[in-house]
Write an enzyme that holds these catalytic residues in place. Structure first.
Site, PDB file in Angstrom:
ATOM      1  CG  HIS A 262      10.849   4.647  -5.649  1.00 24.10           C
ATOM      2  ND1 HIS A 262      11.804   5.507  -5.164  1.00 24.10           N
ATOM      3  CD2 HIS A 262       9.658   5.152  -5.222  1.00 24.10           C
ATOM      4  CE1 HIS A 262      11.225   6.480  -4.480  1.00 24.10           C
ATOM      5  NE2 HIS A 262       9.916   6.293  -4.499  1.00 24.10           N
ATOM      6  CD  GLU A 263       6.199   3.932  -6.380  1.00 31.41           C
ATOM      7  OE1 GLU A 263       5.599   3.898  -5.279  1.00 31.41           O
ATOM      8  OE2 GLU A 263       6.692   4.975  -6.858  1.00 31.41           O
ATOM      9  CG  HIS A 266       7.176   3.884  -1.220  1.00 26.05           C
ATOM     10  ND1 HIS A 266       7.511   4.687  -0.157  1.00 26.05           N
ATOM     11  CD2 HIS A 266       7.505   4.600  -2.337  1.00 26.05           C
ATOM     12  CE1 HIS A 266       8.018   5.848  -0.615  1.00 26.05           C
ATOM     13  NE2 HIS A 266       8.033   5.804  -1.924  1.00 26.05           N
TER      14      HIS A 266
HETATM   15 ZN    ZN Z   1       8.596   7.405  -3.233  1.00 29.10          ZN
END
Ligand code: ZN
Length: 500
Positions: A262-263, A266
């Site tokens: 997830h990170e 980003h």
């Molecule tokens: Zn997020």
């Protein structure tokens, strides 16, 4: 005489101060010893107020207005930089320093009260602070200005251009259709076998595995690093210094991996801004929803797919030879995609997640528009939980006190999580059309075609395009919930055999 060169220099100084503050914040969440907290609060306050003062100085305002008035002489990129900086400037100067100060003070009081209230599971302890914050948020909305609902003024901070009037029908439809899918899944009774997941999973092995996956995704460890923190996050101090954190739990095989992916999603976005945008407001996402579309695409559409697990089951088995002997990619895929209504948003699966968001959005809107009183929150929360998820929280800690957002005075933030899911599915539908062999590439651990697509259609634009423009230009359609609903129905219809 205002010049682009002097504007870039001023904006660069503001960015330097903000990035230095971000570095201190990163340190606070990762390595700072507990006793460093007192001095760190001063350092952060000083740096942020210096940055704010520099950015809201009348000098900079004059410079921006002068450049805007002769933007015919600027290149499109220069004109965009001026208009984006002016947008930020005009929003920043609308809040008087006295208001910002009062808000910050109430934030820290409210946060402390929330920590206590959550520990004792007692909304009434947080209630007076929530009253005060709500009052401040209404004043903020008035200061910022808005059309339609006052909620729109708050939403603008996170999802520029989005309105409550647009979200209401979109979310109502989404919630109804996702609730229906969840109900059919629960009624099917076909839950996967997850007994093999129980027990402990070595933390070092989990860490090494998560780093391996990040590298395969294309995350550049020469322009970033991964560390541990209580709450995973991504931060950057420059396009070439974008850092992620993850949380490792020995009881949960998927927690570190899903946080890292997830990170990582980003971070790939932030490593993908054009270098010439360094130290300018253009090196940013146009909205949190678009940022979240990147993390969720990698975490869910890729990391929870069968081709991903066909690739990584043998890799994971090398780390856990006895435990995973005889566990197939299909078994891991099924276990990782188990759907079950639960009380806590951050633990929710793909099918139930948006329901948690819609519930919060509706309550926030009722609060800000005066239909709901703060003291009635626990009852209103529990009623909606029952309505959307068929569950009633046994206490406030597992209900309306679970999230940190309100204690920070953040309202209008939650919708961006659901929008991120919707954008991710719509963009991904186009990825699959443009890269027909995507799944075989993923199964070979080759994410380069996906990253190249995202770089081209999303990352390089920074703030040059709005969220809606990015989605529309990349997919040829306005943002809609349909691709996400199609994705859920296809995937979970097969997983839970819901064909009839
Ligand atoms: Zn997020």
């Amino acid at each position: 005489m205002a010049s682009m060169e002097s504007l870039r220099e001023k904006l660069g100084e503001v960015a330097d101060l903000a990035n230095a503050a971000a570095l201190l914040q990163w340190d606070q969440e990762t390595y700072m010893p507990p006793k460093g907290a007192t001095a760190r609060a001063y350092q952060l306050a000083t740096l942020s107020s210096l940055a704010h003062r520099l950015f809201t100085s009348p000098d900079l305002g004059d410079m921006l207005h002068a450049l805007r008035d002769r933007s015919d002489n600027l290149t499109p990129d220069e004109a965009k930089l001026v208009s984006e900086a002016l947008y930020d400037y005009e929003r920043a100067v609308r809040l008087p320093e006295s208001f910002v100060h009062e808000f910050a003070q109430e934030q820290s009081r409210a946060y402390e009260a929330w920590v206590r209230a959550r520990k004792e599971s007692d909304w009434t302890q947080f209630e007076p602070h929530m009253e005060k914050l709500l009052d401040l948020l209404k004043r903020k909305a008035d200061l910022m200005g808005y059309e339609g609902s006052p909620y729109n003024a708050l939403l603008e901070d996170y999802e520029r251009g989005m309105t409550a009037e647009q979200l209401q029908p979109l979310f109502a439809d989404l919630a109804e259709r996702q609730s229906d899918l969840v109900r059919r899944i629960v009624e099917s009774g076909r839950q996967p076998d997850t007994a093999w997941l129980e027990g402990e999973w070595d933390e070092v092995a989990q860490w090494v595995f998560s780093v391996r996956v990040l590298k395969d995704m294309g995350y550049d460890f020469d322009a970033g690093r991964q560390d541990r923190s209580v709450h995973p996050f991504t931060t950057n101090f420059d396009i070439q210094d974008v850092r992620v954190t993850t949380r490792v739990s020995k009881d949960d095989l998927f927690s570190a991996l899903s946080s890292s992916i997830h990170e990582g999603g980003h971070a790939l976005y932030e490593q993908g801004f054009p270098l010439e945008d360094r130290r300018t407001p253009l090196a940013a996402a146009p909205s949190l929803g678009i940022h979240e579309s990147q993390s969720r695409m990698w975490e869910n559409l890729i990391g929870l797919s069968l081709p991903f697990w066909k690739r990584y089951t043998p890799v994971l088995r090398e780390h856990f030879p006895e435990r995973l002997d005889g566990v197939s990619p299909e078994a891991i895929y099924r276990a990782a995609n188990r759907v079950e209504p639960s009380l806590i948003r951050v633990d929710a699966d793909e099918c139930t997640y948006n329901l948690h968001v819609v519930l919060r959005f509706e309550l926030e809107l009722d609060l800000i528009e005066g239909r709901l009183q703060v003291r009635d929150m626990p009852a209103a929360w529990n009623e909606k939980m029952q309505h959307y998820l068929g569950l009633t929280p046994p206490n406030d800690a597992l209900g309306c006190l679970q999230d940190i957002h309100w204690s920070h005075g953040s309202m209008g933030y939650f919708p961006t999580y659901a929008l991120g899911n919707l954008y991710s599915a719509q963009l991904f539908e186009q990825v699959l059309a443009d890269v027909p062999d995507l799944w075989s590439r993923v199964e070979a651990g080759d994410f380069a075609p996906l990253l190249a697509w995202l770089r081209k259609h999303v990352h390089v634009h920074g703030r040059r395009k709005t969220a809606v423009q990015i989605v529309r230009d990349a997919t040829g359609k306005a943002p809609s919930a349909q691709p996400y609903l199609d994705y859920l129905n296809r995937k979970y219809g097969a997983l839970y055999d819901l064909t009839q």
